[in-house]
Design a protein around this motif. Structure first.
Motif, PDB file in Angstrom:
ATOM      1  N   THR A 247      -0.448  -5.395   1.361  1.00  0.00           N
ATOM      2  CA  THR A 247      -1.271  -4.690   2.343  1.00  0.00           C
ATOM      3  C   THR A 247      -0.972  -3.193   2.313  1.00  0.00           C
ATOM      4  O   THR A 247      -1.889  -2.360   2.347  1.00  0.00           O
ATOM      5  CB  THR A 247      -1.004  -5.247   3.751  1.00  0.00           C
ATOM      6  OG1 THR A 247      -1.345  -6.639   3.778  1.00  0.00           O
ATOM      7  CG2 THR A 247      -1.831  -4.509   4.797  1.00  0.00           C
ATOM      8  N   GLY A 251      -3.667  -0.109   1.239  1.00  0.00           N
ATOM      9  CA  GLY A 251      -3.886   1.102   2.023  1.00  0.00           C
ATOM     10  C   GLY A 251      -3.535   2.362   1.257  1.00  0.00           C
ATOM     11  O   GLY A 251      -4.251   3.364   1.341  1.00  0.00           O
ATOM     12  N   THR A 262      -9.695   2.487   5.346  1.00  0.00           N
ATOM     13  CA  THR A 262      -8.848   1.395   4.843  1.00  0.00           C
ATOM     14  C   THR A 262      -7.385   1.807   4.821  1.00  0.00           C
ATOM     15  O   THR A 262      -6.498   1.008   5.137  1.00  0.00           O
ATOM     16  CB  THR A 262      -9.311   0.958   3.442  1.00  0.00           C
ATOM     17  OG1 THR A 262     -10.647   0.445   3.525  1.00  0.00           O
ATOM     18  CG2 THR A 262      -8.402  -0.116   2.873  1.00  0.00           C
ATOM     19  N   CYS A 266      -4.725  -0.436   6.930  1.00  0.00           N
ATOM     20  CA  CYS A 266      -3.689  -1.187   6.206  1.00  0.00           C
ATOM     21  C   CYS A 266      -2.292  -0.703   6.568  1.00  0.00           C
ATOM     22  O   CYS A 266      -1.338  -1.502   6.562  1.00  0.00           O
ATOM     23  CB  CYS A 266      -3.918  -1.074   4.697  1.00  0.00           C
ATOM     24  SG  CYS A 266      -5.325  -2.052   4.113  1.00  0.00           S
ATOM     25  N   LEU A 318      -7.317  -7.532   8.175  1.00  0.00           N
ATOM     26  CA  LEU A 318      -7.190  -7.148   6.764  1.00  0.00           C
ATOM     27  C   LEU A 318      -8.494  -7.377   6.019  1.00  0.00           C
ATOM     28  O   LEU A 318      -8.884  -6.575   5.153  1.00  0.00           O
ATOM     29  CB  LEU A 318      -6.051  -7.948   6.116  1.00  0.00           C
ATOM     30  CG  LEU A 318      -5.699  -7.569   4.671  1.00  0.00           C
ATOM     31  CD1 LEU A 318      -5.311  -6.110   4.561  1.00  0.00           C
ATOM     32  CD2 LEU A 318      -4.566  -8.458   4.147  1.00  0.00           C
TER      33      LEU A 318
END
Length: 502
Positions: A247, A251, A262, A266, A318
């Protein structure tokens, strides 16, 4: 391919008495490696053990079709034949053997330091970090750009030299070693009170991956088994570690192309996954969770229900954040066809983990050499075809989806009983034994090899972090690219400096 009858094989997490490993002649040893790698075997580890005036070379080979591991060895003195020109995946291992043990791989195409080890007790003078010859491209209008080792962000030190023609990169040379902490050397003579803490710190963002491998090695050397509940909690922790880092990378890749929605989402969701690990053990990075014989913390019904709620919320958030990424044409234009590595090159240099799977190589320790909970519950391996930044980004998302499914299923079917076997604490290690453990960290294959002496202590403890295999993949990804593509390519690999600099 069938290896010579004299070669001994084991399974992941298995042991073998050192006396039962045939001592091959040097030529036979080299030929075995070449024949094996020509027929689909991969070098998991290759290292030396000094013994008086000689050095025993051990090579650990894996064959994923059968899930078996071969251990071969030979004895050398001052030098041994380099196989790097015929089998590129050993080139880093050979340089490391030369640096650590003082025996020279004759014929190595570019013998240079790996980590700038201060002293190996052999009287050789060692260069300072970064003081070395660099590959140079000569010609009109060819210029060199040096970056690091100190960088603009709060990151670890590494030195990069680009050979460029205008904005086009001909070659990238990567020099590491600034983070060398002597962890492997510090493990000799163990295990002791500090050993597990040292292993957890091998690569701080891979605490669960390395601690799990170490504990499996101890369990193999003591003949102890982990309770089903402990195996399940280890699996949950390992997948939470994968989710937090994947994750964060999703990002960071978005941030490197200037797509802030994003990137911002993230960054926060990564923290959610870290906090789930903290809910289990009090540490966001999993320190103290994995312990010999199982885990150091249990998961009560309240914790389980809370984790299920948090996993469901994180999946939802997510998915939204990543869908924004895929739906932005400007983002896709930057990710696609940038920093591509071919499957052929990936196989030759021995890439591992998401970087390999992004090239189309279906290699995953959880599937190929199952360990722990993965012997009972499989996670399907995912691949992409293009080997570029887009593929490395896509793989992270696909793996995150499967990790979320895996965690939810385990939490709903958590086995009963104790999470840890206490019998291990008083059990001595088996003497004169070798244990091999492979796990799949979030960056890829982690290999731990423990060798004990006659006094039940570690004579050698070899750690191979996935970054050791993959840094050269980043160099290949930059060839023919614009130098401005480096931050994006670098982040799409997101390799560890300290994991390499053991």
């Amino acid at each position: 391919m069938n290896l010579p009858a004299s070669v001994r094989t084991i399974h992941n997490g298995g042991t073998i008495y050192r006396a039962d490993i045939p001592l091959q002649r040097e030529d036979d040893f080299c030929q075995t490696i070449l024949d094996a790698t020509d027929h689909g075997w991969r070098v998991a580890s290759y290292f030396g053990v000094p013994e008086g005036d000689e050095v025993t070379l051990y090579c650990i080979l894996g064959y994923k079709q059968d899930g078996i591991i071969a251990v071969i060895r030979t004895l050398v003195r001052e030098r041994f034949p380099s196989l790097a020109s015929l089998c590129p995946q050993v080139q880093m291992f050979e340089r490391e053997i030369w640096e650590q043990c003082g025996v020279e791989p004759e014929g190595h195409p570019w013998l240079k330091p790996v980590r700038f080890v201060p002293s190996a007790g052999d009287g050789r003078e060692r260069p300072l970090p970064g003081v070395m010859e660099y590959y140079r491209v000569e010609g009109d209008e060819v210029h060199e750009v040096a970056v690091g080792p100190v960088h603009a962000g709060i990151i670890e030190p590494g030195h990069f030299r680009f050979q460029c023609h205008g904005e086009k990169v001909f070659h990238l040379e990567i020099s590491l070693g600034y983070q060398h902490r002597g962890i492997e050397a510090g493990l000799i003579g163990g295990p002791g009170p500090k050993t597990l803490c040292q292993v957890e710190a091998a690569a701080g963002d891979t605490t669960i991956g390395h601690a799990g491998a170490y504990c499996m090695a101890l369990e193999a050397l003591t003949g102890r088994r982990v309770p089903a509940r402990g195996e399940a909690l280890r699996g949950i922790a390992l997948e939470l570690e994968r989710l937090a880092n994947h994750t964060g990378d999703l990002g960071a890749i978005a941030g490197d192309v200037g797509y802030l929605p994003t990137a911002s989402f993230c960054g926060r969701i990564r923290g959610d996954f870290l906090n789930m690990t903290a809910l289990l053990c009090g540490s966001r990075f999993g320190r103290g969770l994995v312990r010999p014989g199982g885990v150091g913390f249990d998961c009560g019904d309240g914790q389980r229900d809370e984790l299920l709620k948090r996993v469901e919320a994180a999946r939802r958030d997510l998915t939204v954040a990543v869908d924004l990424l895929w739906s932005s044409p400007s983002v896709m234009a930057r990710l696609e066809k940038t920093g591509a590595v071919s499957l052929k090159d990936a196989e030759e240099i021995g890439l591992v983990g998401p970087a390999m799977r992004a090239c189309g190589g279906s290699r995953d320790i959880r599937k190929d050499y199952p360990f722990g909970i993965y012997r009972m519950k499989q996670i399907p391996a995912v691949t992409a075809a293009t080997g570029d930044v887009y593929a490395r980004t896509l793989i992270r998302w696909l793996e995150a989806e499967r990790s979320l499914d895996f965690i939810e299923e385990l939490l709903r079917q958590l086995p009963g009983g104790k999470p840890r076997s206490d019998a291990l604490a008083s059990s001595p290690l088996a003497p004169d034994m070798l244990a091999v453990v492979l796990t799949e960290g979030w960056r890829g294959k982690i290999c731990h090899v423990a060798i004990t002496d006659s006094a039940n202590r570690f004579q050698r403890y070899k750690i191979t972090d996935p970054s050791f295999n993959n840094w050269f993949g980043l160099a290949l990804a930059l060839r023919g690219q614009q130098i401005s593509d480096f931050p994006l390519c670098n982040k799409s690999f997101n390799l560890s400096y300290c994991g390499f600099d053991l």
